[in-house]
Design an enzyme around this catalytic site. Structure first.
Site, mmCIF file in Angstrom:
data_model
loop_
_atom_site.group_PDB
_atom_site.id
_atom_site.type_symbol
_atom_site.label_atom_id
_atom_site.label_comp_id
_atom_site.label_asym_id
_atom_site.label_seq_id
_atom_site.Cartn_x
_atom_site.Cartn_y
_atom_site.Cartn_z
ATOM 1 N N TYR A 98 10.732 -26.993 58.171
ATOM 2 C CA TYR A 98 9.928 -25.902 57.607
ATOM 3 C C TYR A 98 8.848 -25.467 58.612
ATOM 4 C CZ TYR A 98 6.462 -23.624 54.631
ATOM 5 O OH TYR A 98 5.564 -22.743 54.114
ATOM 6 N N LYS A 195 7.935 -24.472 44.698
ATOM 7 C CA LYS A 195 9.251 -23.836 44.727
ATOM 8 C C LYS A 195 9.993 -24.086 43.414
ATOM 9 C CE LYS A 195 7.669 -22.997 48.849
ATOM 10 N NZ LYS A 195 8.002 -23.766 50.035
HETATM 11 C C1 LIG Z 1 7.296 -24.302 51.126
HETATM 12 C C2 LIG Z 1 7.797 -25.526 51.782
HETATM 13 C C3 LIG Z 1 6.905 -26.506 52.236
HETATM 14 C C4 LIG Z 1 5.402 -26.334 52.160
HETATM 15 O O1 LIG Z 1 4.954 -26.335 50.851
HETATM 16 P P1 LIG Z 1 3.626 -25.563 50.360
HETATM 17 O O2 LIG Z 1 3.586 -25.840 48.913
HETATM 18 O O3 LIG Z 1 3.814 -24.115 50.704
HETATM 19 O O4 LIG Z 1 2.471 -26.152 51.117
HETATM 20 C C5 LIG Z 1 7.445 -27.648 52.795
HETATM 21 N N1 LIG Z 1 8.786 -27.824 52.912
HETATM 22 C C6 LIG Z 1 9.657 -26.897 52.493
HETATM 23 C C7 LIG Z 1 11.117 -27.140 52.634
HETATM 24 C C8 LIG Z 1 9.198 -25.714 51.914
HETATM 25 O O5 LIG Z 1 10.083 -24.789 51.525
#
Ligand SMILES: *Cc1c(COP(=O)(O)O)cnc(C)c1O
Length: 381
Positions: A98, A195
């Site tokens: 990421y 997510k």
């Molecule tokens: C979005 C995301 C992150 C970071 O998370 P946040 O809640 O935005 O800090 C880490 N790993 C993956 C795979 C992501 O999609």
């Protein structure tokens, strides 16, 4: 009890004070003590909060973990995990990690003397050769963001353990409904609950889980000491989200599979990256370690210009960063979520389009992509 039942009930008993069926939002910073040091298990909300505790209990159960710790964001969880290490320690990460994690490792921790090496997904088949005595941690995403690469978790865990390293799996794309890394030998599983776990694009949060009591104790200590904690309302939103995780994921997977199949037939699409397609190099492993193939679909357009044109031409797929909500999103990682990787060992291809396939009608989503993929010249004819 089965996953669906635990998602709704684990850690979420009716409120003992009132009978409220839903865990209350304990919007409080402190707790009154009966005498000095005599309290009901809560003394200050950075250390512990009942709403957060309910979320940690429920999510740990879904990941088959003894211990769960919630954080303010996925990166809040990540930076806390990095504090398990010391300067001089080496971490091996999947190359298409990421973008925000890459920004953290390269611009925050590397200048402090931590060492990071980024390994392309295909090199994980002989991971052991890339580990040495200084390697303390192996960090993978599977499926990865944004290339949807698949890593064999069990094999990665064996190689990491043989070298004396911890295996951390970022399970954000799969969710525990589709894949449970701790059952496959991983030491720590980490999430951006922003997510799929939250699932409604209305909260930012993070989570880590483990069955290792030493790691758990340290993570809990670091949660209190570093302070990257989520507020009670944010915990409540994620708690509400996970109640429907199973039904949402089933629909995300159905819709994504249909869209991947349609895109694979489209002459204007160079290549579709979706682990559910039999042509995907990680298909067999994904079929083995996942319940289904997830809601994320990436594809290569004919050119960077075409990728940006498509992303702007969809109507239902909204042009935005993030993923995992009920609504469909489209983005161009090289210019958006993964811009921080532009000069990295891995750079997102400029013609890559990433779709977060929502749970709207699959027919409507397919129509939307098909109208966006018709080039302007053909549309005006
Ligand atoms: C979005 C995301 C992150 C970071 O998370 P946040 O809640 O935005 O800090 C880490 N790993 C993956 C795979 C992501 O999609």
């Amino acid at each position: 009890m089965d996953f669906e039942t635990r998602a709704i009930h684990e850690g979420q008993e009716p409120d003992p004070a009132t009978g409220a069926i839903i865990t209350p939002i304990y919007q409080t910073s402190t707790y009154v003590q009966d005498a000095v040091g005599e309290h009901k298990g809560y003394d200050y909300s950075r250390v512990a909060n009942p709403t957060r505790h309910a979320l940690e209990t429920a999510l740990a159960s879904l990941e088959s973990a003894e211990h769960g710790v919630a954080y303010s964001s996925g990166l809040g969880a990540t930076t806390t995990l990095m504090h398990l290490l010391n300067p001089g320690d080496r971490v091996v990460l999947i190359a298409d990690v990421y973008g925000g994690v890459y920004r953290m490792t390269s611009q925050v921790y590397e200048p402090k003397g931590y060492r990071f090496d980024y390994l392309p997904a295909e090199d994980f088949t002989n991971l052991a050769e890339h580990l040495d005595e200084q390697t303390r941690m192996v960090w993978i995403e599977t499926p990865s963001n944004p290339m949807l690469n698949v890593i064999d978790i069990r094999a990665a865990a064996e190689a990491a353990h043989a070298a004396g390293a911890l295996l951390v799996v970022d399970n954000t794309f799969a969710t525990p409904y589709l894949q449970r890394p701790l059952e496959l030998g991983a030491d720590v599983v980490v999430h951006s609950t922003t997510k799929y776990l939250g699932g409604h694009s209305d909260v930012v949060g993070g989570f880590a889980a483990t069955n290792d009591p030493t790691v758990a104790e340290r993570l809990r200590f670091l949660q209190k000491s570093l302070g990257a904690v989520p507020g009670p309302f944010d915990c409540w939103l994620v708690l509400r989200g996970i109640k429907t995780l199973a039904v949402r994921m089933r629909q995300h997977c159905l819709n994504a599979a249909e869209i991947a199949a349609v895109l694979a037939q489209n002459p204007r699409v160079e290549r579709v990256l979706y682990p559910g397609l039999p042509t995907h190099p990680g298909h067999a492993i994904a079929a083995h370690q996942m319940r289904d193939f997830g809601g994320m679909v990436s594809f290569l357009a004919e050119s960077p210009e075409e990728a940006e044109r498509i992303a702007a031409a969809t109507r239902l797929f909204q042009l935005a960063e993030s993923l995992g909500g009920v609504e469909s999103l489209v983005e161009v990682p090289a210019r958006m979520t993964h811009a921080a990787t532009a000069d990295a060992p891995f750079a997102a291809p400029p013609n890559l389009v990433r779709l977060s396939v929502g749970i709207e009608s699959a027919a409507d989503l397919v129509d939307d992509l098909e109208q966006a993929l018709v080039p302007a010249a053909a549309r005006s004819r």
